[in-house]
Motif scaffolding. Structure first.
Motif, mmCIF file in Angstrom:
data_model
loop_
_atom_site.group_PDB
_atom_site.id
_atom_site.type_symbol
_atom_site.label_atom_id
_atom_site.label_comp_id
_atom_site.label_asym_id
_atom_site.label_seq_id
_atom_site.Cartn_x
_atom_site.Cartn_y
_atom_site.Cartn_z
ATOM 1 N N VAL A 32 17.469 -6.000 4.871
ATOM 2 C CA VAL A 32 18.428 -5.049 5.426
ATOM 3 C C VAL A 32 17.851 -3.633 5.450
ATOM 4 C CG1 VAL A 32 20.681 -3.955 5.071
ATOM 5 C CG2 VAL A 32 20.433 -6.429 4.786
ATOM 6 N N ASN A 33 17.204 -3.232 4.365
ATOM 7 C CA ASN A 33 16.721 -1.853 4.260
ATOM 8 C C ASN A 33 15.345 -1.618 4.865
ATOM 9 O OD1 ASN A 33 18.945 -0.640 2.844
ATOM 10 N ND2 ASN A 33 18.391 -1.939 1.129
ATOM 11 N N CYS A 34 14.488 -2.626 4.853
ATOM 12 C CA CYS A 34 13.103 -2.432 5.316
ATOM 13 C C CYS A 34 12.749 -3.250 6.557
ATOM 14 C CB CYS A 34 12.124 -2.800 4.204
ATOM 15 S SG CYS A 34 12.343 -1.833 2.722
ATOM 16 N N GLY A 35 13.557 -4.257 6.879
ATOM 17 C CA GLY A 35 13.233 -5.115 8.014
ATOM 18 C C GLY A 35 12.146 -6.128 7.713
ATOM 19 N N ARG A 36 11.789 -6.272 6.422
ATOM 20 C CA ARG A 36 10.787 -7.248 5.997
ATOM 21 C C ARG A 36 11.028 -7.581 4.543
ATOM 22 N NH1 ARG A 36 4.984 -6.168 5.511
ATOM 23 N NH2 ARG A 36 5.340 -7.788 4.029
ATOM 24 N N THR A 37 10.415 -8.665 4.063
ATOM 25 C CA THR A 37 10.601 -9.045 2.667
ATOM 26 C C THR A 37 9.684 -8.218 1.767
ATOM 27 O OG1 THR A 37 8.964 -10.804 2.823
ATOM 28 C CG2 THR A 37 11.251 -11.412 3.218
ATOM 29 N N LEU A 38 10.213 -7.852 0.624
ATOM 30 C CA LEU A 38 9.432 -7.146 -0.384
ATOM 31 C C LEU A 38 9.333 -7.970 -1.657
ATOM 32 C CD1 LEU A 38 10.938 -3.568 -0.006
ATOM 33 C CD2 LEU A 38 8.824 -4.462 0.993
ATOM 34 N N ILE A 39 10.257 -8.898 -1.818
ATOM 35 C CA ILE A 39 10.289 -9.763 -2.991
ATOM 36 C C ILE A 39 10.290 -11.208 -2.539
ATOM 37 C CG2 ILE A 39 11.462 -8.101 -4.492
ATOM 38 C CD1 ILE A 39 14.098 -9.492 -3.810
ATOM 39 N N GLY A 40 9.958 -12.115 -3.429
ATOM 40 C CA GLY A 40 9.980 -13.535 -3.102
ATOM 41 C C GLY A 40 8.585 -14.122 -3.093
ATOM 42 N N VAL A 41 8.524 -15.411 -2.805
ATOM 43 C CA VAL A 41 7.246 -16.114 -2.788
ATOM 44 C C VAL A 41 6.633 -16.069 -1.399
ATOM 45 C CG1 VAL A 41 7.920 -17.665 -4.653
ATOM 46 C CG2 VAL A 41 8.346 -18.321 -2.314
ATOM 47 N N LEU A 42 5.334 -16.237 -1.352
ATOM 48 C CA LEU A 42 4.629 -16.275 -0.070
ATOM 49 C C LEU A 42 5.025 -17.524 0.709
ATOM 50 C CD1 LEU A 42 1.081 -15.196 -1.269
ATOM 51 C CD2 LEU A 42 2.690 -13.849 0.067
ATOM 52 N N PRO A 43 4.991 -17.484 2.042
ATOM 53 C CA PRO A 43 5.263 -18.683 2.821
ATOM 54 C C PRO A 43 4.192 -19.741 2.551
ATOM 55 C CG PRO A 43 4.782 -16.814 4.264
ATOM 56 C CD PRO A 43 4.701 -16.327 2.858
ATOM 57 N N THR A 44 4.566 -20.977 2.773
ATOM 58 C CA THR A 44 3.615 -22.061 2.551
ATOM 59 C C THR A 44 2.461 -21.959 3.531
ATOM 60 O OG1 THR A 44 4.854 -23.489 4.034
ATOM 61 C CG2 THR A 44 5.391 -23.619 1.693
#
Length: 116
Positions: A15-27
């Motif tokens: 919502v705030n950045c338009g991209r993920t900042l946390i979480g696991v990398l995609p497979t």
């Protein structure tokens, strides 16, 4: 990238950045031919058609509409023209995408690599 609106709203980083900042990398190796050559999901196809119609109403024809390699990644782009008109078309396209996506419960992410 097109994601369900409820998933988007549950992630403050999206919502705030338009991209993920946390979480696991995609497979790894998610870029299968299955995604590129597969059918466009029904809600996404409905969105792309609605965007195409709205853009044609304002005189901005679209060049392509298809899946991309990564899951959830789709491409649609205005036809190339002189630079100042292209800039206007691109901004208008992004506004129309967001407006139409909200009508079908989706969210469009314009970041080239929104998922780490």
């Amino acid at each position: 990238f097109v994601v369900p609106a409820e998933c988007y709203k549950a992630r403050p980083d999206l919502v705030n950045c338009g991209r993920t900042l946390i979480g696991v990398l995609p497979t790894r190796n998610q870029q299968a031919d299955l995604n590129y050559f597969g059918p466009i999901p029904v809600r996404v196809e409905k969105l792309l058609k609605a965007v195409h119609i709205e853009m044609m109403k304002v005189g901005c024809p679209m060049a392509v509409r298809h899946n991309e390699v990564a899951p959830g990644q789709h491409e649609m782009s205005p036809i190339f023209c002189v630079s100042n008109a292209s800039c206007d078309s691109n901004v208008l396209f992004m506004e129309v995408c967001n407006r139409e996506a909200s009508k079908v419960g989706l969210q469009v992410l314009f970041h080239e690599k929104p998922f780490k």
